[in-house]
Design a protein around this motif. Structure first.
Motif, PDB file in Angstrom:
ATOM      1  N   UNK A 144       5.240  17.010  26.122  1.00 42.25           N
ATOM      2  CA  UNK A 144       5.258  16.505  24.750  1.00 42.25           C
ATOM      3  C   UNK A 144       6.248  15.359  24.600  1.00 42.25           C
ATOM      4  N   UNK A 145       7.441  15.532  25.170  1.00 39.76           N
ATOM      5  CA  UNK A 145       8.470  14.493  25.057  1.00 39.76           C
ATOM      6  C   UNK A 145       8.050  13.210  25.761  1.00 39.76           C
ATOM      7  N   UNK A 146       7.512  13.330  26.967  1.00 43.57           N
ATOM      8  CA  UNK A 146       7.079  12.151  27.720  1.00 43.57           C
ATOM      9  C   UNK A 146       5.994  11.404  26.952  1.00 43.57           C
ATOM     10  N   UNK A 147       5.048  12.148  26.401  1.00 45.44           N
ATOM     11  CA  UNK A 147       3.983  11.529  25.621  1.00 45.44           C
ATOM     12  C   UNK A 147       4.541  10.814  24.391  1.00 45.44           C
ATOM     13  N   UNK A 148       5.497  11.452  23.721  1.00 46.44           N
ATOM     14  CA  UNK A 148       6.094  10.890  22.523  1.00 46.44           C
ATOM     15  C   UNK A 148       6.834   9.583  22.820  1.00 46.44           C
ATOM     16  N   UNK A 149       7.617   9.580  23.899  1.00 43.13           N
ATOM     17  CA  UNK A 149       8.416   8.405  24.230  1.00 43.13           C
ATOM     18  C   UNK A 149       7.554   7.297  24.832  1.00 43.13           C
ATOM     19  N   UNK A 150       6.655   7.654  25.724  1.00 37.33           N
ATOM     20  CA  UNK A 150       5.834   6.635  26.388  1.00 37.33           C
ATOM     21  C   UNK A 150       4.853   5.951  25.436  1.00 37.33           C
ATOM     22  N   UNK A 151       4.493   6.609  24.357  1.00 31.00           N
ATOM     23  CA  UNK A 151       3.573   6.008  23.391  1.00 31.00           C
ATOM     24  C   UNK A 151       4.284   5.238  22.289  1.00 31.00           C
ATOM     25  N   UNK A 152       5.618   5.241  22.321  1.00 29.52           N
ATOM     26  CA  UNK A 152       6.402   4.537  21.298  1.00 29.52           C
ATOM     27  C   UNK A 152       6.503   3.054  21.646  1.00 29.52           C
ATOM     28  N   UNK A 153       6.030   2.180  20.763  1.00 32.21           N
ATOM     29  CA  UNK A 153       6.126   0.735  21.013  1.00 32.21           C
ATOM     30  C   UNK A 153       6.951   0.010  19.956  1.00 32.21           C
ATOM     31  N   UNK A 154       7.473   0.781  18.994  1.00 31.16           N
ATOM     32  CA  UNK A 154       8.307   0.198  17.936  1.00 31.16           C
ATOM     33  C   UNK A 154       9.457   1.143  17.627  1.00 31.16           C
ATOM     34  N   UNK A 155      10.662   0.603  17.532  1.00 33.83           N
ATOM     35  CA  UNK A 155      11.825   1.406  17.191  1.00 33.83           C
ATOM     36  C   UNK A 155      11.999   1.407  15.684  1.00 33.83           C
ATOM     37  N   UNK A 156      11.936   2.603  15.082  1.00 34.41           N
ATOM     38  CA  UNK A 156      12.023   2.726  13.637  1.00 34.41           C
ATOM     39  C   UNK A 156      13.475   2.657  13.173  1.00 34.41           C
ATOM     40  N   UNK A 157      13.783   1.605  12.422  1.00 29.78           N
ATOM     41  CA  UNK A 157      15.141   1.439  11.872  1.00 29.78           C
ATOM     42  C   UNK A 157      16.213   1.506  12.955  1.00 29.78           C
ATOM     43  N   UNK A 158      15.965   0.790  14.072  1.00 24.49           N
ATOM     44  CA  UNK A 158      16.971   0.767  15.142  1.00 24.49           C
ATOM     45  C   UNK A 158      18.308   0.290  14.578  1.00 24.49           C
ATOM     46  N   UNK A 159      19.369   0.962  14.954  1.00 21.69           N
ATOM     47  CA  UNK A 159      20.701   0.603  14.478  1.00 21.69           C
ATOM     48  C   UNK A 159      21.107   1.313  13.200  1.00 21.69           C
ATOM     49  N   UNK A 160      20.168   2.035  12.593  1.00 22.90           N
ATOM     50  CA  UNK A 160      20.467   2.848  11.415  1.00 22.90           C
ATOM     51  C   UNK A 160      20.576   4.316  11.842  1.00 22.90           C
ATOM     52  N   UNK A 161      21.394   5.053  11.118  1.00 20.72           N
ATOM     53  CA  UNK A 161      21.593   6.461  11.452  1.00 20.72           C
ATOM     54  C   UNK A 161      20.359   7.279  11.099  1.00 20.72           C
ATOM     55  N   UNK A 162      19.813   7.977  12.073  1.00 22.84           N
ATOM     56  CA  UNK A 162      18.695   8.900  11.857  1.00 22.84           C
ATOM     57  C   UNK A 162      18.834  10.033  12.857  1.00 22.84           C
ATOM     58  N   UNK A 163      19.204  11.204  12.334  1.00 21.78           N
ATOM     59  CA  UNK A 163      19.537  12.336  13.193  1.00 21.78           C
ATOM     60  C   UNK A 163      18.397  12.647  14.155  1.00 21.78           C
ATOM     61  N   UNK A 164      18.729  12.880  15.430  1.00 25.71           N
ATOM     62  CA  UNK A 164      17.681  12.978  16.448  1.00 25.71           C
ATOM     63  C   UNK A 164      17.924  14.108  17.441  1.00 25.71           C
ATOM     64  N   UNK A 165      17.010  15.062  17.453  1.00 29.07           N
ATOM     65  CA  UNK A 165      17.001  16.092  18.486  1.00 29.07           C
ATOM     66  C   UNK A 165      16.521  15.504  19.809  1.00 29.07           C
ATOM     67  N   UNK A 166      15.516  14.646  19.750  1.00 31.72           N
ATOM     68  CA  UNK A 166      14.962  14.024  20.955  1.00 31.72           C
ATOM     69  C   UNK A 166      16.026  13.210  21.683  1.00 31.72           C
TER      70      UNK A 166
END
Length: 352
Positions: A158-180
């Motif tokens: 699930x994690x590999x699929x989630x990361x490998x399919x990501x082509x845009x960083x949402x609000x990079x540089x802004x705080x967004x709590x992340x378990x991943x």
């Protein structure tokens, strides 16, 4: 003159003892008040000042088992795990295995193939300070599938699929709590050291500090506080899986006090790494985030802390390095409001 000097020294020691006694009595009284207002919730608190430890605990192991909890009772420390994971990354930096400003691209396991649009953009510090912009797991959806063990649904596929399919960083540089983000840090550590995260935390934290009741993969032990969700229903403690580095460690107030003592120390590798985790990587007004450590500046004080919330328990680790005190709060219900109110009461009326 020697007699006068000795007498003054004795008075100073007595005043220090009376002052410390007053603080511990007030802490105990405040914790007792919270328990009286919430009699079904069990509370374990540890306080450290200048190397002196104080513990207080109210409540029982469960609503059926009336065995009283104590400083050796096991709780889920939940996301306080992240402050340990941040320390492990800082230790790796001290050992020259990485730089926290390095991009994550070459540190991830081979299964991860970052999209061209996000290559060379995310640093390890970005992951650790929750500003990577990567997608995160949807806990609401996971809870709908398995209300008792939602994290069990998350696996490497699930994690590999989630990361490998990501082509845009949402609000990079802004705080967004992340378990991943912290799950990825755990995998980076495993690749660096060629061992499991569970083994790494044993070798670098729990074994050196003699934390004999701190658990990762296995916690089938006695004296464990039963968890309860926000509605009061019984909640299973989370089983260990791939998201362990983000929040699945179990421990006791006494064991985490050993960790707190190490954080406030000076000479150990863990203490030196702790200083690195306190460097701000994300800032806004009077708050900042280091490597897993939240930093709050208030009226000339700088307080470092990390809270934790599982489905059935809430926790807090907080310390003031300059004033040389630290406090731990564990409750056996998912109740962040009660946990935060308790910390605010103790801080504003006693510790500030």
């Amino acid at each position: 003159m020697k007699t006068v000097s000795t007498f003054i020294s004795i008075l100073l020691l007595m005043n220090t003892f009376i002052f410390a006694q007053s603080i511990t009595q007030r802490i105990d009284s405040a914790v007792n008040s919270f328990h009286e207002a919430n009699p079904e919730v069990s509370i374990s608190v540890g306080f450290l000042q200048n190397g002196e430890e104080f513990y207080t605990a109210y409540g029982h192991l469960s609503r059926e088992d009336k065995t009283k909890i104590n400083k050796h009772t096991v709780f889920e420390i939940a996301s306080i795990t992240k402050i340990m994971t941040g320390n492990l990354i800082a230790q790796a930096a001290l050992e020259g295995r990485l730089k926290v400003d390095d991009y994550i691209d070459d540190y991830l396991p081979a299964a991860y193939q970052l999209d061209d649009n996000i290559q060379g953009k995310i640093t390890i510090a970005d992951l650790a300070s929750h500003q990577s912009g990567l997608p995160d797991v949807d806990f609401s959806a996971l809870i709908e599938k398995d209300a008792q063990q939602p994290t069990a649904i998350v696996d490497e596929e699930l994690l590999v699929s989630m990361i490998n399919s990501c082509d845009t960083l949402k609000n990079y540089g802004s705080y967004r709590y992340s378990t991943v983000g912290y799950t990825l840090i755990g995998q980076i550590l495993e690749k660096l050291y060629e061992t499991t995260y569970a083994q790494l935390i044993r070798e670098k934290i729990t074994k050196p500090l003699n934390m004999t009741r701190t658990y990762t993969t296995e916690f089938d032990v006695d004296n464990v506080a039963t968890g309860y969700n926000g509605e009061g229903g019984e909640q299973e403690l989370f089983n260990w899986n791939i998201v362990g580095p983000a929040g699945l460690v179990k421990s006791t107030t006494a064991d985490m006090m050993k960790y707190m003592n190490a954080l406030l120390g000076e000479n150990s590798t863990l203490a030196k790494a702790a200083l690195l985790t306190e460097i701000p990587y994300f800032k806004e007004e009077n708050e900042a985030i280091g490597l897993g450590t939240k930093i709050i500046r208030d009226s000339g004080n700088t307080v470092y802390l990390k809270s934790g919330d599982s489905m059935g328990q809430s926790s807090m680790l907080c310390y003031n390095r300059a004033a040389n005190w630290g406090i731990l709060i564990f409750i056996n219900q998912n109740n962040s409001k009660m946990r935060n109110d308790m910390l605010n009461t103790l801080y504003e009326s006693i510790l500030k």
